[in-house]
Motif scaffolding. Sequence first.
Motif, PDB file in Angstrom:
ATOM      1  N   GLY A  92      -2.106   4.002   5.750  1.00 51.63           N
ATOM      2  CA  GLY A  92      -3.301   3.558   6.215  1.00 51.63           C
ATOM      3  C   GLY A  92      -3.808   4.883   6.951  1.00 51.63           C
ATOM      4  O   GLY A  92      -3.408   5.908   6.910  1.00 51.63           O
ATOM      5  N   LYS A  93      -5.082   4.548   7.377  1.00 54.08           N
ATOM      6  CA  LYS A  93      -5.878   5.528   8.145  1.00 54.08           C
ATOM      7  C   LYS A  93      -5.599   5.469   9.673  1.00 54.08           C
ATOM      8  O   LYS A  93      -5.235   4.393  10.246  1.00 54.08           O
ATOM      9  CB  LYS A  93      -7.558   5.135   7.851  1.00 54.08           C
ATOM     10  CG  LYS A  93      -7.951   5.383   6.494  1.00 54.08           C
ATOM     11  CD  LYS A  93      -9.528   5.243   6.624  1.00 54.08           C
ATOM     12  CE  LYS A  93      -9.783   5.558   4.925  1.00 54.08           C
ATOM     13  NZ  LYS A  93     -11.331   6.023   4.915  1.00 54.08           N
ATOM     14  N   GLU A 105      -5.424  10.028   6.340  1.00 55.20           N
ATOM     15  CA  GLU A 105      -4.689   8.832   5.880  1.00 55.20           C
ATOM     16  C   GLU A 105      -3.401   9.411   6.088  1.00 55.20           C
ATOM     17  O   GLU A 105      -2.760  10.506   5.881  1.00 55.20           O
ATOM     18  CB  GLU A 105      -4.877   8.620   4.281  1.00 55.20           C
ATOM     19  CG  GLU A 105      -6.318   7.992   4.162  1.00 55.20           C
ATOM     20  CD  GLU A 105      -6.468   7.970   2.843  1.00 55.20           C
ATOM     21  OE1 GLU A 105      -7.312   6.881   2.264  1.00 55.20           O
ATOM     22  OE2 GLU A 105      -6.243   8.580   1.790  1.00 55.20           O
ATOM     23  N   THR A 106      -2.352   8.497   6.535  1.00 55.64           N
ATOM     24  CA  THR A 106      -0.937   8.866   6.547  1.00 55.64           C
ATOM     25  C   THR A 106       0.050   7.720   6.648  1.00 55.64           C
ATOM     26  O   THR A 106      -0.429   6.415   6.722  1.00 55.64           O
ATOM     27  CB  THR A 106      -0.940   9.460   8.024  1.00 55.64           C
ATOM     28  OG1 THR A 106       0.344  10.000   8.139  1.00 55.64           O
ATOM     29  CG2 THR A 106      -1.187   8.362   9.160  1.00 55.64           C
ATOM     30  N   PHE A 107       1.196   7.926   6.478  1.00 55.72           N
ATOM     31  CA  PHE A 107       2.262   6.874   6.426  1.00 55.72           C
ATOM     32  C   PHE A 107       2.462   6.465   7.997  1.00 55.72           C
ATOM     33  O   PHE A 107       2.257   7.309   8.874  1.00 55.72           O
ATOM     34  CB  PHE A 107       3.671   7.609   5.962  1.00 55.72           C
ATOM     35  CG  PHE A 107       3.594   7.503   4.494  1.00 55.72           C
ATOM     36  CD1 PHE A 107       3.846   6.385   3.820  1.00 55.72           C
ATOM     37  CD2 PHE A 107       3.698   8.833   4.036  1.00 55.72           C
ATOM     38  CE1 PHE A 107       3.967   6.797   2.274  1.00 55.72           C
ATOM     39  CE2 PHE A 107       3.980   8.984   2.775  1.00 55.72           C
ATOM     40  CZ  PHE A 107       3.924   7.852   1.961  1.00 55.72           C
ATOM     41  N   LEU A 108       2.486   4.988   8.188  1.00 56.90           N
ATOM     42  CA  LEU A 108       2.730   4.316   9.639  1.00 56.90           C
ATOM     43  C   LEU A 108       4.037   3.518   9.549  1.00 56.90           C
ATOM     44  O   LEU A 108       4.458   3.159   8.464  1.00 56.90           O
ATOM     45  CB  LEU A 108       1.656   3.293   9.834  1.00 56.90           C
ATOM     46  CG  LEU A 108       0.208   3.945   9.680  1.00 56.90           C
ATOM     47  CD1 LEU A 108      -0.981   2.895   9.404  1.00 56.90           C
ATOM     48  CD2 LEU A 108      -0.091   4.995  10.761  1.00 56.90           C
ATOM     49  N   ARG A 159       2.887   6.558  -6.938  1.00 56.37           N
ATOM     50  CA  ARG A 159       1.922   7.511  -7.607  1.00 56.37           C
ATOM     51  C   ARG A 159       2.529   9.026  -7.308  1.00 56.37           C
ATOM     52  O   ARG A 159       2.581   9.802  -8.320  1.00 56.37           O
ATOM     53  CB  ARG A 159       0.632   7.342  -6.989  1.00 56.37           C
ATOM     54  CG  ARG A 159      -0.562   8.159  -7.680  1.00 56.37           C
ATOM     55  CD  ARG A 159      -1.906   7.867  -7.390  1.00 56.37           C
ATOM     56  NE  ARG A 159      -2.140   7.968  -5.996  1.00 56.37           N
ATOM     57  CZ  ARG A 159      -2.664   7.188  -5.278  1.00 56.37           C
ATOM     58  NH1 ARG A 159      -3.020   5.858  -5.603  1.00 56.37           N
ATOM     59  NH2 ARG A 159      -2.924   7.477  -4.064  1.00 56.37           N
ATOM     60  N   PHE A 160       3.006   9.137  -6.078  1.00 58.52           N
ATOM     61  CA  PHE A 160       3.578  10.479  -5.633  1.00 58.52           C
ATOM     62  C   PHE A 160       4.723  11.072  -6.608  1.00 58.52           C
ATOM     63  O   PHE A 160       4.561  12.306  -7.248  1.00 58.52           O
ATOM     64  CB  PHE A 160       3.744  10.771  -4.375  1.00 58.52           C
ATOM     65  CG  PHE A 160       2.743  10.803  -3.373  1.00 58.52           C
ATOM     66  CD1 PHE A 160       1.388  11.328  -3.602  1.00 58.52           C
ATOM     67  CD2 PHE A 160       2.892  10.325  -2.123  1.00 58.52           C
ATOM     68  CE1 PHE A 160       0.518  11.404  -2.576  1.00 58.52           C
ATOM     69  CE2 PHE A 160       1.899  10.522  -1.133  1.00 58.52           C
ATOM     70  CZ  PHE A 160       0.557  11.118  -1.371  1.00 58.52           C
ATOM     71  N   VAL A 161       5.565  10.041  -6.838  1.00 54.53           N
ATOM     72  CA  VAL A 161       6.668  10.252  -7.397  1.00 54.53           C
ATOM     73  C   VAL A 161       6.303  10.414  -9.025  1.00 54.53           C
ATOM     74  O   VAL A 161       6.810  11.410  -9.789  1.00 54.53           O
ATOM     75  CB  VAL A 161       7.804   9.340  -7.449  1.00 54.53           C
ATOM     76  CG1 VAL A 161       8.788   9.151  -8.381  1.00 54.53           C
ATOM     77  CG2 VAL A 161       8.275   9.140  -5.943  1.00 54.53           C
ATOM     78  N   VAL A 168       0.808  -1.107   0.169  1.00 55.29           N
ATOM     79  CA  VAL A 168      -0.102   0.091  -0.046  1.00 55.29           C
ATOM     80  C   VAL A 168       0.927   1.134  -0.046  1.00 55.29           C
ATOM     81  O   VAL A 168       0.578   2.090  -0.699  1.00 55.29           O
ATOM     82  CB  VAL A 168      -1.086   0.072   1.158  1.00 55.29           C
ATOM     83  CG1 VAL A 168      -1.670   1.341   1.372  1.00 55.29           C
ATOM     84  CG2 VAL A 168      -1.851  -1.210   1.234  1.00 55.29           C
ATOM     85  N   ALA A 169       1.801   1.266   0.957  1.00 56.66           N
ATOM     86  CA  ALA A 169       2.849   2.531   0.905  1.00 56.66           C
ATOM     87  C   ALA A 169       3.583   2.337  -0.442  1.00 56.66           C
ATOM     88  O   ALA A 169       3.705   3.738  -1.071  1.00 56.66           O
ATOM     89  CB  ALA A 169       3.725   2.311   2.256  1.00 56.66           C
TER      90      ALA A 169
END
Length: 112
Positions: A80-81, A86-89, A15-17, A8-9
């Motif tokens: 995840g949430k 929504e954030t990086f964990l 996608r960001f890159v 997921v990360a």
Amino acid sequence: MAIHLTPVAFARVQRFVEQTPGALGLRFGVTRTGCSGWGHTTDLAREQRQDDTVFEQDGVRIFVDADSLALVDGTEIDFGKQGLSETFLFRNPNATAECGCGESFTTDETHR
């Protein structure tokens, strides 16, 4: 030494890159913050710095500065949430404790 992105990360960073002109990958590290001492930081890397260690996972590069490396080595980054956001964990094997709000963490004395 390694930094690992969960599927997921990985998809999120990829996608960001791809959507950000000039982005080389993910910049990952720590900064002094919070009540426990260290906080994880993420951003898009737009340059490779001289002291960076670069990890690559299926074409996605993760840039870690020398000062952060010992504190984040072995970390698994997930996405995840958390509440309504929504954030990086982070699953960081170097963290010996976290503050109550989860914003910061401590490590053993050898990394201070």
